[in-house]
Design a protein around this motif. Structure first.
Motif, PDB file in Angstrom:
ATOM      1  N   ARG A 114     -29.043  19.306 -35.164  1.00 56.18           N
ATOM      2  CA  ARG A 114     -30.499  19.445 -35.138  1.00 56.18           C
ATOM      3  C   ARG A 114     -31.167  18.396 -36.028  1.00 56.18           C
ATOM      4  N   TRP A 115     -30.574  18.110 -37.199  1.00 59.34           N
ATOM      5  CA  TRP A 115     -31.164  17.096 -38.072  1.00 59.34           C
ATOM      6  C   TRP A 115     -31.131  15.730 -37.384  1.00 59.34           C
ATOM      7  N   LEU A 116     -30.018  15.412 -36.741  1.00 58.15           N
ATOM      8  CA  LEU A 116     -29.881  14.115 -36.077  1.00 58.15           C
ATOM      9  C   LEU A 116     -30.855  13.946 -34.922  1.00 58.15           C
ATOM     10  N   THR A 117     -31.125  15.019 -34.206  1.00 59.18           N
ATOM     11  CA  THR A 117     -31.897  14.919 -32.963  1.00 59.18           C
ATOM     12  C   THR A 117     -33.319  15.450 -33.069  1.00 59.18           C
ATOM     13  N   GLU A 118     -33.611  16.236 -34.113  1.00 57.52           N
ATOM     14  CA  GLU A 118     -34.944  16.818 -34.247  1.00 57.52           C
ATOM     15  C   GLU A 118     -35.666  16.332 -35.496  1.00 57.52           C
ATOM     16  N   ALA A 119     -35.011  16.432 -36.648  1.00 56.79           N
ATOM     17  CA  ALA A 119     -35.680  16.076 -37.898  1.00 56.79           C
ATOM     18  C   ALA A 119     -35.786  14.573 -38.079  1.00 56.79           C
ATOM     19  N   SER A 120     -34.773  13.823 -37.607  1.00 56.89           N
ATOM     20  CA  SER A 120     -34.767  12.365 -37.754  1.00 56.89           C
ATOM     21  C   SER A 120     -35.039  11.695 -36.422  1.00 56.89           C
ATOM     22  N   MET A 121     -35.551  10.468 -36.503  1.00 59.16           N
ATOM     23  CA  MET A 121     -35.538   9.634 -35.311  1.00 59.16           C
ATOM     24  C   MET A 121     -34.082   9.473 -34.863  1.00 59.16           C
ATOM     25  N   PHE A 122     -33.872   9.399 -33.579  1.00 61.40           N
ATOM     26  CA  PHE A 122     -32.518   9.217 -33.063  1.00 61.40           C
ATOM     27  C   PHE A 122     -32.147   7.741 -33.128  1.00 61.40           C
ATOM     28  N   ASN A 123     -30.970   7.458 -33.693  1.00 64.49           N
ATOM     29  CA  ASN A 123     -30.439   6.104 -33.791  1.00 64.49           C
ATOM     30  C   ASN A 123     -31.417   5.157 -34.483  1.00 64.49           C
ATOM     31  N   PRO A 124     -31.818   5.458 -35.707  1.00 64.83           N
ATOM     32  CA  PRO A 124     -32.847   4.642 -36.371  1.00 64.83           C
ATOM     33  C   PRO A 124     -32.391   3.222 -36.691  1.00 64.83           C
ATOM     34  N   GLN A 125     -31.078   2.990 -36.852  1.00 64.87           N
ATOM     35  CA  GLN A 125     -30.623   1.632 -37.132  1.00 64.87           C
ATOM     36  C   GLN A 125     -30.457   0.802 -35.860  1.00 64.87           C
ATOM     37  N   GLN A 126     -30.746   1.403 -34.707  1.00 69.70           N
ATOM     38  CA  GLN A 126     -30.596   0.719 -33.418  1.00 69.70           C
ATOM     39  C   GLN A 126     -29.188   0.132 -33.294  1.00 69.70           C
ATOM     40  N   THR A 127     -28.225   0.997 -33.548  1.00 72.97           N
ATOM     41  CA  THR A 127     -26.826   0.592 -33.594  1.00 72.97           C
ATOM     42  C   THR A 127     -26.043   1.458 -32.631  1.00 72.97           C
ATOM     43  N   GLY A 128     -25.574   0.838 -31.546  1.00 74.65           N
ATOM     44  CA  GLY A 128     -25.001   1.586 -30.442  1.00 74.65           C
ATOM     45  C   GLY A 128     -23.827   2.457 -30.820  1.00 74.65           C
ATOM     46  N   ASN A 129     -22.926   1.961 -31.694  1.00 73.90           N
ATOM     47  CA  ASN A 129     -21.754   2.772 -31.998  1.00 73.90           C
ATOM     48  C   ASN A 129     -22.147   4.049 -32.725  1.00 73.90           C
TER      49      ASN A 129
END
Length: 654
Positions: free
Chosen positions: A167-182
């Motif tokens: 939930r933190w990864l997908t709701e509280a934070s922007m998803f993939n904030p470093q724009q890093t595919g891996n």
């Protein structure tokens, strides 16, 4: 000068022993070392670590759970150590208060759990998102492997922790904030694994919700953001595509996603990455280039993906030169496992795919040719940038800011195509050739139809070029690294056979030869003249006095927008203005008004070779001691297609 070694390219990944007995012995040693290094408070972290701390302890616990499952003796002390380690992690490494300075939160003060890259408040919060991905992957592995080792309360708490991480990864934070595919792929795999696990413990509704969200993020967010290089779609890494360290890691994530879901989408998308990597890798597994790690290779993190998709495509991706310092798992400075990236170790042990070590040689891809010990890799415009032979490599030189291997006229590199180009392949026995025909333009706005030909044999790569202009030379590459027992060593001197070393770092120096140059363990031979010209002094010249002690990546980072490690080293490399130049002259038998070149790359012991050239009704006939080729007129046949014929000379029967 002390030897300059590339720090992480040591030996082919598929040469690591991976039979069950060896893997079990490695894991048993890792478990013993982890138990011995556990701190009195239960902490399993590397006490000397200053980054990547937040997931370490949980990763070590997952390895201990794996070791127990694979037959580690059921010593009560192991159970106690795991439980104490988990208690420490749950008490001290699960954060619910926002990290001061975190720039990417969508919901402030959510109270959801996350892991920190560094435990202190405000210490590099930029790294908390991937640390939370890694911690979630460890948590799910602990849930799948740790039943019986964890107490009931601990098991329940880790289950809720994994859900909270998601939930933190997908709701509280922007998803993939470093724009890093891996990192984004890691999050998807974490969600897929959690969804599967929840379904296995009678929490089907929650599991389906997580799985559906993970798949939607993959199809709607990750796949549309891919970038294309040489026709292959790649996950974007720090704003670009291919990255030496991250791409094999992405393959491991996609391998695990396919193992969890059996969804063909992951298999097909990973095949794109694997084919791209196969094009780039030299015969020995060397390559360079990337938006973050230009020539840094991963270790254990990439093994699963390389093995899984090498087997799927029946190619030897495992020739990739891996980092033997972290061969099976990342290690702390104490020698014990650090826990970081332990999830890839767990998956490798759970997977039963096999290395594909021997493809059908010679191998042709859309952007490379290689035989057993020789290869050429090509850019998207079919310009050579990496040649490997004799256990050494030359890379693209730079001439007045122009990058590539090919003919030169008036300090203009004649490799940039003016519009579409044409390609024709030919094969005779175990010799394979590719002819590339390009329209290029000179600085005087004269259009030339340049033909460049590559011929691969088991030990040698030969390059030919035909330019319809006199006064040309051939820029034959920058001698860069040779293989040693300690890894890839930078070449800083070259020599004529039997001659004194010529220092590549002496500004403006020139070395004429009789046609053969030893560059490390490689011999570069020309059918005509051959000389070396050093670049001028300055920090934008590679192998100047200011840069002779640097690797390609180090110089590229020093010229990047952000030399601290977040700039694009590929962009920095393209700010290099000059390198050493190995220049071959045209063959004396070149047709009038034209320049024909022949340069061979092979093991030491090669000597200048004779090249015969004559014009025939079918085109230009070029004869060497090993083969002959007919290169038709650059206009091609009636349909405009290139004309190429290859004949390999076979020893007469006795």
């Amino acid at each position: 000068m002390d030897p300059i070694l590339l720090p992480s390219q040591h030996a082919s990944s598929h040469d690591l022993p991976d039979d069950p007995a060896h893997l079990d012995a490695v894991l048993a040693t890792a478990a013993d070392d982890a138990l011995a290094a556990q701190q009195p408070d239960g902490n399993f972290e590397d006490p000397a670590a200053d980054d990547d701390v937040g997931d370490m302890g949980l990763g070590v616990i997952s390895l201990l759970c794996l070791a127990r499952q694979r037959g580690m003796p059921g010593d009560p002390a192991v159970t106690d150590a795991v439980r104490r380690g988990l208690d420490f992690f749950l008490a001290h490494r699960v954060f619910r208060r926002d990290n001061p300075g975190e720039p990417f939160l969508r919901v402030r003060h959510s109270g959801l759990p996350y892991a920190r890259y560094m435990p202190g408040d405000g210490e590099h919060p930029f790294g908390d998102w991937p640390s939370t991905v890694w911690a979630m992957l460890h948590a799910v592995n602990v849930l799948e492997l740790g039943e019986g080792l964890l107490t009931g309360d601990q098991y329940a708490e880790v289950t809720e922790l994994a859900l909270g991480y998601w939930r933190w990864l997908t709701e509280a934070s922007m998803f993939n904030p470093q724009q890093t595919g891996n990192q984004a792929l890691g999050a998807i795999v974490a969600g897929l694994m959690l969804g599967r696990h929840l379904g296995s413990v009678s929490r089907d509704r929650e599991g389906k919700r997580v799985t559906t969200a993970a798949m939607r993020l993959y199809t709607d967010v990750i796949r549309p953001s891919r970038v294309t290089d040489r026709g292959f779609a790649l996950p974007a890494e720090h704003g670009a595509g291919h990255d030496q360290n991250y791409l094999p890691i992405s393959l491991s994530f996609l391998a695990q996603a396919h193992r969890v879901t059996a969804d063909r989408l992951f298999l097909d998308d990973a095949a794109e990455i694997a084919r791209h990597l196969d094009c780039r890798l030299s015969a020995r597994g060397f390559d360079y280039g990337g938006p973050r790690y230009s020539e840094q290779h991963c270790g254990a993190e990439g093994l699963l993906g390389l093995r899984y998709f090498g087997a799927h495509l029946a190619t030897d991706l495992g020739r990739y030169l891996g980092d033997r310092r972290v061969a099976y798992y990342p290690a702390a400075r104490t020698g014990a496992p650090s826990g970081h990236f332990a999830f890839t170790t767990v998956w490798l042990y759970q997977d039963d795919s096999k290395w594909h070590r021997t493809p059908a040689f010679p191998v042709t891809t859309s952007y490379s040719l290689r035989h057993r010990a020789a290869s050429v890799s090509l850019t998207g415009s079919h310009t050579p940038y990496l040649i490997d032979a004799g256990r050494a490599a030359v890379i693209e030189p730079v001439l007045a800011g122009q990058h590539g291997i090919g003919p030169v006229l008036d300090r203009t590199l004649l490799t940039r195509p003016l519009g579409p180009l044409r390609v024709r392949d030919a094969r005779d026995g175990d010799v394979v050739a590719r002819l590339v025909t390009k329209a290029v333009v000179t600085r005087e706005q004269v259009m030339l139809r340049v033909q460049q030909l590559f011929v691969a044999e088991e030990q040698r790569m030969t390059l030919f070029a035909v330019v319809p202009a006199a006064g040309c030379e051939f820029l034959a590459g920058l001698p860069y690294v040779e293989e040693t027992p300690d890894g890839q060593r930078k070449i800083v001197t070259v020599a004529e056979p039997g001659g004194a070393p010529f220092d590549l770092g002496t500004p403006g120096a020139v070395l004429p030869t009789d046609g053969t140059l030893h560059a490390g363990s490689m011999a570069i031979t020309s059918g005509a003249s051959l000389r070396v010209v050093n670049p001028p002094a300055g920090r934008t010249s590679f192998n100047s006095p200011e840069t002779i002690g640097l690797t390609q990546e180090q110089l590229a980072f020093s010229l990047a927008d952000d030399p601290r490690g977040y700039g694009n080293p590929d962009a920095g490399w393209h700010r290099v203005t000059d390198t050493n130049h190995v220049l071959a002259g045209p063959l004396p038998s070149s047709p009038p008004g034209s320049s024909l070149f022949a340069v061979r790359y092979g093991p030491q012991g090669d000597v200048p070779f004779t090249v015969g050239v004559r014009e025939t009704t079918d085109g230009l006939l070029v004869e060497t001691p090993e083969f002959s080729i007919v290169v038709g007129d650059a206009a091609g046949d009636a349909a405009g297609d290139p004309i190429l014929r290859l004949s390999r000379y076979r020893p007469a029967a006795r």
